[in-house]
Design a protein around this motif. Structure first.
Motif: not given
Lengths: 256, 650
Positions: B83-86, B91-92, B97-101, B113-115
């Protein structure tokens, strides 16, 4: 305080009797040489006295090269010097032994305390300490189970039938050590064992007078009897055993 | 419209999060440095081949094969780790998405996946944490402590996961997220806000505040990792990687002539692996649960030993280890390695214990009574059995076995061992084995008077100097004999000659009598019997755990026609008989380990308790007798009894 411990290595007293044979005054067998149990007690007392008085002790043995095992152990336990009085292996007359050990002790400059085992684990005569004390003109405390440095002398506990007695003795003196909780020989530290293996053992030529008692033969007496199984429950077995013991050892038991 | 989510929605000034992040990195880095500083004190050992280490790393860390041995908490641990691995990957993805566009937070990947997947992971994590808390505080098992960090760690994780779901639900509620159903947990919670008639402005304020709380809690938690047992996330795999990859690996053989100090009394005397182990301990208590010393009330808990050493390493690293570990603790160990077998992160307790024993024994001459006399016996007469009235060859009177003579060839050498030669009970087993070998027409010889103790009790007692003398002498003698193979009935001798003597130049084919007899049964050199009794088999630690010989003794019993019933603890999970580590020669107070094991054997209802080690034979005989149970026999005795009339000779 200076001490001298007289150590003797003997054929392993725990070896099965059948493994030892007797030939021309010598006990032989494919059995290792070990430090005699009471000499181990004497050695432990020497270590304790040297430690408590911030003095030193020396170790002396009489016999052939087989005696070096005990002397190496003494060196590993901190003996300042080890000396072997070189005489052929085998039985030695106790007075002859005491004379030669006295000469060796004198050659080492003497000591405040001379420590013997109460008796050798092989020939078992138990008189060398007394003879040595007589030759040296020193008091003897036999069967010592503990010794503490007390002022210029020693406070000594000695074994007696059914207990012990304590007393004090001035040095120089002779002690013969017996087994007890306070005389159980400690284990040497390995570094000291390794160093001891490199230390020299001084050799002193011995001379046997040939006088005195000489052993010409040695035989074990056969005393064993075939066992008998005592049948029945635990109570019956216990009663049967008690009856057997009463029969075998007259005088024990008393009532029914 | 492409499914997507606005990253950092409702979080103006989110760039400020990099300030606590920087603090996190500094605190975390310092924590790691503190640990590394201690590890770097340790002695470095060559790693050797990498492949077996990587294999073990995959099994024990990747697949968590030891963790899942205990079903409930094992699967909960795997669930939490996955769970924490996923969630970490999730989070990565946000960061990408936000820091590397990189526009990855959209489309099917975002939905599935994300949801969806991350909601499953979060829910699984919550369930796993509830299992942990229920087990620790509900079931209260003896092996688990209940100090405040034990509660703080799972509780913090639980809060992080719950606040994560709450944030998700507030976002879905406030934005009427059309794809909110994929985040099914957040969606369900969002309907709760509706039911409570939470206003949108209030939801926005709560969301914003909760986001910062969630972030700061998560960062604090991450920063605390190097200061808590959670550091096992890193040290666990490292300890597994550094552990000895083969089961049979023994102890190191230091050069005593050049060693600065004999044995270990300072951290610098331990190895890097030893020191990493201290930080790898998760305090799960499995080692303690299987420890025979702990079970019998002796002052040793393998877990506490590691924790005491860890405390020592981080609070007084330059002080002697004697301040942390008492002699009675050190010498309570039977060296059975059950602790190592149970440890999920491959902590090696026994080498540390023996290293510290070496210091006590060699530098200080301190060995417990009974064991000291046994060691002295090895030194003086080549065996530890004081008071025995037997010679090395008494056991074989009348059997017709020959003693090897120098200059003669030797095919099969029977290494009898001191117990087989001197112990009356083990002598019977040795005679049964010799009879079996002779009946097969084997050209079998023994060393007889030339055989001497392998030194195993001395090594386990810490008297490495005496051990090395014995080892060197025995290896030289065996090289002179040059047998085609060596058969031994003693697992301790097997461990020495086969494995630990390699450090002294040994390279012999050595088999345990169970292996030899099982092969003879398979090849038909011994005919199988039928109609045997109901038997249970006690696995000797030095045979099963140390050498992996599990099946062979059971095959011998099957060949003898016996009907095997297993004890609950068997194979590599067997429980010690109490003889190892020199305890065979010591007085043991009640409750005795052999009684605990004997009770397990008696409870099977077997008519015969079988074993394959002369020391186990004695301990089990004693224990089973006291428990009012069955007969105890070596497998060779059982086979000989069963097949002696029908042996097939070559």
């Amino acid at each position: 305080m200076r001490a001298i411990a007289f150590v003797k290595s003997i054929l392993d007293p725990e070896a099965p009797p059948g493994a030892i044979r007797f030939d021309a005054g010598k006990a032989l067998g494919d059995v290792p040489q070990v430090l005699g149990p009471y000499e181990g007690n004497a050695l432990e007392l020497a270590v304790q006295i040297a430690e408590a008085s911030q003095g030193e002790f020396r170790a002396v043995a009489l016999g052939g090269p087989e005696q070096e095992a005990g002397l190496r152990k003494a060196l590993a336990l901190g003996a300042a010097q080890a000396m072997r009085v070189d005489v052929p292996s085998g039985f030695h007359d106790p007075l002859d032994t005491a004379r030669q050990l006295k000469a060796a002790a004198d050659a080492l400059g003497g000591a405040d305390v001379y420590l013997f085992g109460r008796q050798a684990g092989d020939w078992d005569q138990g008189v060398t300490a007394g003879l040595f004390a007589g030759l040296a003109g020193l008091p003897l405390v036999p069967l010592v189970q503990a010794a503490e440095v007390a002022g210029a002398g020693l406070k000594v506990r000695r074994e007696i039938a059914g207990g012990y007695e304590e007393g004090e003795i001035a040095v120089p003196c002779v002690l013969s050590a017996s087994n007890g909780p306070g005389t159980l020989l400690r284990l040497p530290k390995v570094k000291d064992v390794m160093l001891a293996n490199r230390k020299p053992i001084e050799l002193r030529a011995g001379a046997q007078s040939g006088a005195g008692f000489r052993v010409s033969d040695l035989k074990a007496s056969v005393t064993s009897r075939a066992g008998r199984r005592i049948e029945g429950d635990l109570k019956a077995q216990a009663e049967g055993l008690a009856q057997e013991l009463r029969r075998a050892i007259p005088g024990i038991g008393g009532g029914a | 419209m492409t499914p997507h989510r606005v990253v950092y929605w409702n979080i103006p000034g989110h760039a400020w999060m990099y300030l606590p992040f920087a603090i996190l990195v500094i605190v975390f880095g310092y924590g790691v440095y503190r640990r590394y500083r201690v590890w770097s004190i340790g002695q470095r050992r060559p790693l050797g081949p990498l492949r077996p280490r990587l294999g073990r790393l995959l099994r024990h860390a990747g697949l968590q094969s030891r963790v899942v041995k205990r079903r409930m908490q094992g699967y909960a641990h795997v669930a939490l780790a996955v769970a924490f691995g996923l969630l970490f990957i999730g989070t990565l993805v946000v960061m990408l998405n936000s820091d590397f566009g990189l526009p990855v937070m959209q489309g099917a990947f975002y939905l599935w996946f994300e949801s969806f997947t991350l909601d499953v992971a979060g829910l699984a994590g919550i369930i796993a944490l509830c299992v942990f808390l229920w087990r620790r505080y509900g079931l209260k098992p003896k092996g688990l402590s209940r100090q405040w960090p034990d509660f703080f760690v799972p509780f913090s994780l639980l809060v992080i996961l719950i606040t994560g779901f709450m944030l998700q639900s507030l976002r879905i509620y406030a934005t009427h997220d059309p794809w909110g159903g994929y985040s099914f947990v957040g969606y369900a919670l969002a309907s709760l806000w509706g039911a409570l008639h939470l206003g949108i402005p209030a939801a926005l304020v709560i969301h914003r505040s909760l986001w910062w709380f969630h972030l700061l809690l998560a960062f604090s938690f991450l920063a605390a990792i190097p200061y808590s047992k959670l550091f096992h996330l890193f040290t666990g795999p490292l300890a597994i990687f550094l552990s000895e990859p083969t089961r049979a690996s023994g102890l190191d053989s230091p050069n005593l002539e050049t060693a600065e100090r004999l044995g270990a009394n300072f951290l610098s005397d331990l190895t890097v692996k030893d020191l990493v182990d201290l930080d790898a301990c998760t305090e799960c208590g499995r080692c303690q649960d299987v420890c025979p010393a702990f079970a019998s009330g002796k002052p040793l808990s393998p877990k506490q030993l590691i924790l005491d050493l860890r405390e020592h390493a981080h609070t007084r690293p330059s002080e002697p280890l004697q301040l942390a570990i008492k002699d009675e603790t050190l010498f309570a160990c039977t060296t059975c390695r059950a602790c190592q077998e149970a440890c999920p992160v491959d902590i090696e307790h026994v080498p540390k214990i023996v290293a510290m024993r070496r210091f006590r024994a060699m530098e200080e001459g301190e060995i417990p009574a009974g064991l000291a006399e046994a060691v002295q016996g090895i030194e003086e007469r080549g065996h530890p059995f004081r008071g025995s009235q037997a010679s090395r060859t008494t056991w074989m009177d009348g059997l017709g076995i020959h003693e090897w003579e120098p200059g003669t060839p030797c095919d099969t050498l029977l290494w009898v061992g001191c117990a087989g030669a001197f112990d009356p009970r083990a002598q019977k087993a040795a005679r049964a084995l010799a009879n079996l070998l002779l009946s097969m027409g084997e050209d079998v010889q023994v060393l007889g008077r030339r055989e001497s103790c392998t030194g195993d009790p001395a090594r386990r007692a810490g008297q490495e100097y005496l051990y090395q003398i014995q080892a060197q002498q025995n290896v030289e003698l065996l090289q002179q004999v040059a047998p085609r193979r060596i058969v031994t009935m003693c697992p301790h001798c097997l461990q020495q000659i086969k494995n630990e003597y390699r450090d002294f130049g040994a390279d012999f084919e050595v088999v345990h009598h169970s292996e030899y007899l099982s092969t003879a049964l398979i090849t038909g050199r011994i005919s199988r019997a039928a109609g045997g009794k109901r038997v249970t088999y006690h696995d000797p630690c030095y045979l099963g755990r140390y050498n992996g010989v599990i099946d062979a003794p059971r095959e011998v019993l099957a060949g003898a026609g016996m009907d095997l019933t297993e004890m609950p603890r068997h194979g590599t999970d067997s429980f010690c008989c109490g003889a190892g580590g020199g305890w065979a020669f010591r007085e043991e107070g009640a409750p005795r380990v052999n009684r605990l094991r004997a009770k397990e054997a008696v409870d099977t209802g077997a008519e015969v308790v079988a074993t394959a080690c002369p020391f186990c034979l004695n301990m089990m005989s004693d224990g089973v007798r006291a428990e009012g149970g069955a007969e105890v026999q070596d497998i060779a005795e059982i086979l000989w009894e069963q097949v002696s009339s029908t042996l097939v000779k070559d």
